[in-house]
Design a protein around this motif. Structure first.
Motif, PDB file in Angstrom:
ATOM      1  N   GLY A 179     -35.751 -24.129 -19.518  1.00 21.23           N
ATOM      2  CA  GLY A 179     -36.690 -25.342 -19.598  1.00 21.23           C
ATOM      3  C   GLY A 179     -35.779 -26.493 -19.691  1.00 21.23           C
ATOM      4  O   GLY A 179     -36.540 -27.756 -20.152  1.00 21.23           O
ATOM      5  N   MET A 180     -34.634 -26.661 -19.445  1.00 18.93           N
ATOM      6  CA  MET A 180     -33.953 -27.973 -19.467  1.00 18.93           C
ATOM      7  C   MET A 180     -34.195 -28.935 -18.196  1.00 18.93           C
ATOM      8  O   MET A 180     -33.659 -29.919 -18.360  1.00 18.93           O
ATOM      9  CB  MET A 180     -32.376 -27.656 -19.448  1.00 18.93           C
ATOM     10  CG  MET A 180     -32.105 -26.839 -20.673  1.00 18.93           C
ATOM     11  SD  MET A 180     -32.768 -27.800 -22.252  1.00 18.93           S
ATOM     12  CE  MET A 180     -31.895 -29.243 -22.053  1.00 18.93           C
ATOM     13  N   ASP A 190     -13.113 -29.051 -26.154  1.00 21.71           N
ATOM     14  CA  ASP A 190     -13.614 -30.240 -26.705  1.00 21.71           C
ATOM     15  C   ASP A 190     -14.842 -30.147 -27.637  1.00 21.71           C
ATOM     16  O   ASP A 190     -15.092 -31.038 -28.346  1.00 21.71           O
ATOM     17  CB  ASP A 190     -13.863 -31.514 -25.671  1.00 21.71           C
ATOM     18  CG  ASP A 190     -15.233 -31.133 -24.713  1.00 21.71           C
ATOM     19  OD1 ASP A 190     -15.118 -30.184 -23.911  1.00 21.71           O
ATOM     20  OD2 ASP A 190     -16.057 -31.814 -24.825  1.00 21.71           O
ATOM     21  N   LEU A 191     -15.400 -28.988 -27.379  1.00 25.55           N
ATOM     22  CA  LEU A 191     -16.677 -28.809 -28.256  1.00 25.55           C
ATOM     23  C   LEU A 191     -16.743 -27.242 -28.895  1.00 25.55           C
ATOM     24  O   LEU A 191     -16.253 -26.246 -27.990  1.00 25.55           O
ATOM     25  CB  LEU A 191     -17.696 -29.113 -27.385  1.00 25.55           C
ATOM     26  CG  LEU A 191     -19.265 -28.779 -27.939  1.00 25.55           C
ATOM     27  CD1 LEU A 191     -19.322 -29.817 -29.165  1.00 25.55           C
ATOM     28  CD2 LEU A 191     -20.468 -29.020 -26.990  1.00 25.55           C
ATOM     29  N   ALA A 192     -16.986 -27.220 -30.077  1.00 23.89           N
ATOM     30  CA  ALA A 192     -17.206 -25.903 -30.512  1.00 23.89           C
ATOM     31  C   ALA A 192     -18.691 -25.650 -30.839  1.00 23.89           C
ATOM     32  O   ALA A 192     -19.133 -26.578 -31.316  1.00 23.89           O
ATOM     33  CB  ALA A 192     -16.264 -25.420 -31.868  1.00 23.89           C
ATOM     34  N   VAL A 193     -19.231 -24.565 -30.867  1.00 23.50           N
ATOM     35  CA  VAL A 193     -20.911 -24.395 -30.870  1.00 23.50           C
ATOM     36  C   VAL A 193     -20.714 -23.095 -31.747  1.00 23.50           C
ATOM     37  O   VAL A 193     -20.204 -21.928 -31.571  1.00 23.50           O
ATOM     38  CB  VAL A 193     -21.648 -24.337 -29.901  1.00 23.50           C
ATOM     39  CG1 VAL A 193     -21.515 -25.876 -29.188  1.00 23.50           C
ATOM     40  CG2 VAL A 193     -21.099 -23.443 -28.652  1.00 23.50           C
ATOM     41  N   GLY A 242     -14.625 -25.656 -21.419  1.00 25.44           N
ATOM     42  CA  GLY A 242     -14.568 -26.693 -22.445  1.00 25.44           C
ATOM     43  C   GLY A 242     -15.381 -26.329 -23.878  1.00 25.44           C
ATOM     44  O   GLY A 242     -15.223 -27.150 -24.682  1.00 25.44           O
ATOM     45  N   ILE A 243     -16.129 -25.526 -23.793  1.00 27.96           N
ATOM     46  CA  ILE A 243     -16.865 -25.060 -24.788  1.00 27.96           C
ATOM     47  C   ILE A 243     -16.267 -23.733 -25.546  1.00 27.96           C
ATOM     48  O   ILE A 243     -15.988 -22.923 -25.032  1.00 27.96           O
ATOM     49  CB  ILE A 243     -18.333 -24.885 -24.359  1.00 27.96           C
ATOM     50  CG1 ILE A 243     -19.119 -26.040 -23.962  1.00 27.96           C
ATOM     51  CG2 ILE A 243     -19.262 -24.159 -25.728  1.00 27.96           C
ATOM     52  CD1 ILE A 243     -20.416 -26.166 -23.642  1.00 27.96           C
ATOM     53  N   ALA A 244     -16.005 -23.884 -27.009  1.00 26.46           N
ATOM     54  CA  ALA A 244     -15.779 -22.689 -27.739  1.00 26.46           C
ATOM     55  C   ALA A 244     -16.935 -22.105 -28.316  1.00 26.46           C
ATOM     56  O   ALA A 244     -17.416 -22.925 -29.325  1.00 26.46           O
ATOM     57  CB  ALA A 244     -14.510 -23.150 -28.616  1.00 26.46           C
ATOM     58  N   VAL A 256     -27.225 -30.867 -24.647  1.00 26.79           N
ATOM     59  CA  VAL A 256     -27.839 -29.351 -24.954  1.00 26.79           C
ATOM     60  C   VAL A 256     -27.868 -28.420 -23.448  1.00 26.79           C
ATOM     61  O   VAL A 256     -27.524 -27.422 -23.539  1.00 26.79           O
ATOM     62  CB  VAL A 256     -29.384 -29.631 -25.404  1.00 26.79           C
ATOM     63  CG1 VAL A 256     -30.191 -28.065 -25.560  1.00 26.79           C
ATOM     64  CG2 VAL A 256     -29.076 -30.243 -26.733  1.00 26.79           C
ATOM     65  N   SER A 257     -28.090 -29.062 -22.327  1.00 29.97           N
ATOM     66  CA  SER A 257     -27.962 -28.352 -21.249  1.00 29.97           C
ATOM     67  C   SER A 257     -26.749 -27.777 -21.031  1.00 29.97           C
ATOM     68  O   SER A 257     -26.381 -26.642 -20.503  1.00 29.97           O
ATOM     69  CB  SER A 257     -28.021 -29.198 -19.957  1.00 29.97           C
ATOM     70  OG  SER A 257     -29.423 -29.572 -19.982  1.00 29.97           O
ATOM     71  N   ARG A 258     -25.363 -28.301 -21.312  1.00 33.93           N
ATOM     72  CA  ARG A 258     -24.035 -27.704 -21.274  1.00 33.93           C
ATOM     73  C   ARG A 258     -24.082 -26.538 -22.350  1.00 33.93           C
ATOM     74  O   ARG A 258     -23.378 -25.526 -21.809  1.00 33.93           O
ATOM     75  CB  ARG A 258     -23.070 -28.701 -21.670  1.00 33.93           C
ATOM     76  CG  ARG A 258     -21.719 -28.306 -21.702  1.00 33.93           C
ATOM     77  CD  ARG A 258     -20.766 -29.593 -22.107  1.00 33.93           C
ATOM     78  NE  ARG A 258     -19.464 -29.118 -22.081  1.00 33.93           N
ATOM     79  CZ  ARG A 258     -18.332 -29.570 -22.785  1.00 33.93           C
ATOM     80  NH1 ARG A 258     -18.773 -30.650 -23.350  1.00 33.93           N
ATOM     81  NH2 ARG A 258     -17.081 -29.150 -22.691  1.00 33.93           N
ATOM     82  N   ILE A 259     -24.548 -26.702 -23.539  1.00 30.89           N
ATOM     83  CA  ILE A 259     -24.481 -25.367 -24.268  1.00 30.89           C
ATOM     84  C   ILE A 259     -25.152 -24.356 -23.796  1.00 30.89           C
ATOM     85  O   ILE A 259     -24.814 -23.184 -23.992  1.00 30.89           O
ATOM     86  CB  ILE A 259     -24.824 -26.186 -25.856  1.00 30.89           C
ATOM     87  CG1 ILE A 259     -23.826 -27.104 -26.463  1.00 30.89           C
ATOM     88  CG2 ILE A 259     -25.005 -24.860 -26.672  1.00 30.89           C
ATOM     89  CD1 ILE A 259     -24.430 -27.683 -27.735  1.00 30.89           C
ATOM     90  N   GLU A 260     -26.538 -24.900 -23.458  1.00 36.97           N
ATOM     91  CA  GLU A 260     -27.255 -23.609 -22.968  1.00 36.97           C
ATOM     92  C   GLU A 260     -26.873 -22.987 -21.818  1.00 36.97           C
ATOM     93  O   GLU A 260     -27.086 -21.703 -21.514  1.00 36.97           O
ATOM     94  CB  GLU A 260     -28.961 -24.358 -22.584  1.00 36.97           C
ATOM     95  CG  GLU A 260     -29.623 -24.749 -23.981  1.00 36.97           C
ATOM     96  CD  GLU A 260     -29.786 -23.536 -24.899  1.00 36.97           C
ATOM     97  OE1 GLU A 260     -30.811 -22.661 -24.592  1.00 36.97           O
ATOM     98  OE2 GLU A 260     -29.551 -23.498 -25.721  1.00 36.97           O
ATOM     99  N   GLY A 261     -26.153 -23.753 -21.038  1.00 37.96           N
ATOM    100  CA  GLY A 261     -25.461 -23.213 -19.786  1.00 37.96           C
ATOM    101  C   GLY A 261     -24.442 -22.130 -20.131  1.00 37.96           C
ATOM    102  O   GLY A 261     -24.382 -21.132 -19.591  1.00 37.96           O
ATOM    103  N   ALA A 262     -23.669 -22.301 -21.287  1.00 41.20           N
ATOM    104  CA  ALA A 262     -22.679 -21.465 -21.632  1.00 41.20           C
ATOM    105  C   ALA A 262     -23.414 -20.205 -22.367  1.00 41.20           C
ATOM    106  O   ALA A 262     -22.874 -19.247 -22.093  1.00 41.20           O
ATOM    107  CB  ALA A 262     -21.612 -22.359 -22.764  1.00 41.20           C
TER     108      ALA A 262
END
Length: 284
Positions: free
Chosen positions: A67-68, A248-251, A212-214, A14-20
């Motif tokens: 908040g992470m 490696d990850l799509a959101v 690495g996040i789409a 979640v920290s990775r996604i929120e950072g993007a």
């Protein structure tokens, strides 16, 4: 973790996604400042995230990624509230359900009110993912120098939104939507796709590649072309592009219970977490 297992929405993911999401909004704000230097664009750090004001009624006016790693510093919170008050704008926090609960406690004590939720869905990407052709639908990449048709299609599509599921907590003027789309299209790693049916523009969508996040940055179909597979075709094409780029990850972020969420889950996305939308009204 193998590609056959589901994603676990722990703090690391979640920290990775929120950072993007944070860098997307920050870069959008910088593009807004370059596009309209007279606007008093603001980007302020707070709670591991950012507070952004990119212009009056902009969809980018929000606080994200907080908040992470603990609660909010009260001095930072006061600075953000003052900056938005000076611009006669409400303050909107988007807080992950994986964030420190102290954030929501702080905000509600200061008069913030829960106004809705949004869902964040994720899909693990493997190398070599193909794009599945859709009969009668052509998908083309749109170069940055030729965004006008794409912009018109996307903005027109958003003007008549999908009404399935929970209603959106937000409504924006057409001019503000177009400005925000231009600003996001100016961010690093952004790719625009246009769908055509019988040569006519039918839908458009955005994709941002970030560490690495789409990030699937919204998609819209013109009303007369809906229920013909345009969204699915755009989604499949973007996932293939992301796989080719090494993501490696799509959101994707959707309204709960919406057609967009349904389309994503049919493609293999899973619900990872939600964001609570807490708003403090603009001063009178």
């Amino acid at each position: 973790m193998s590609s056959e297992t589901g994603l676990f929405a722990g703090t690391e993911l979640v920290s990775r996604i929120e950072g993007a999401e944070r860098t997307l909004i920050e870069e959008g704000a910088r593009a807004a400042a370059a596009r309209e230097p007279r606007e008093r664009v603001v980007t302020l750090p707070i709670g591991g995230g950012s507070a952004v004001w990119a212009g009056p009624d902009s969809p980018l006016d929000k606080v994200v990624g907080v908040g992470m790693d603990g609660g909010l510093d009260e001095n930072d919170l006061v600075e953000v509230e003052q900056a938005f008050a000076e611009r006669r704008s409400p303050v909107q926090f988007e807080v992950s359900t994986v964030a420190d609960p102290a954030v929501v406690t702080q905000l509600t004590r200061r008069g913030y009110v829960l106004s809705g939720f949004e869902n964040v869905l994720g899909l693990r990407l493997a190398p070599g993912r193909p794009a599945h052709a859709a009969t009668g639908i052509d998908i083309e990449a749109v170069p940055p120098s030729d965004l006008d048709i794409w912009m018109t299609v996307v903005v027109d599509g958003f003007a008549t939104p999908d009404t399935r599921g929970v209603a959106s907590h937000e409504e924006f003027p057409r001019e503000a939507i177009e400005s925000a789309e231009r600003d996001m299209a100016a961010t690093s790693g952004f790719l625009a796709s246009l769908a055509r049916i019988d040569g006519a523009p039918a839908g458009g969508a955005g994709l941002r590649l970030s560490d690495g996040i789409a990030q699937l940055c919204g998609a819209a179909t013109l009303p007369r072309f809906r229920r013909r597979g345009v969204q699915g075709a755009l989604l499949s094409a973007r996932l293939a592009l992301a796989s080719e780029a090494g993501c490696d990850l799509a959101v994707v972020t959707t309204q709960p219970g919406s057609t967009s969420q349904h389309n994503a889950q049919r493609t293999g996305f899973q619900l990872l977490y939600a964001r609570a939308i807490l708003v403090r009204p603009a001063p009178d």
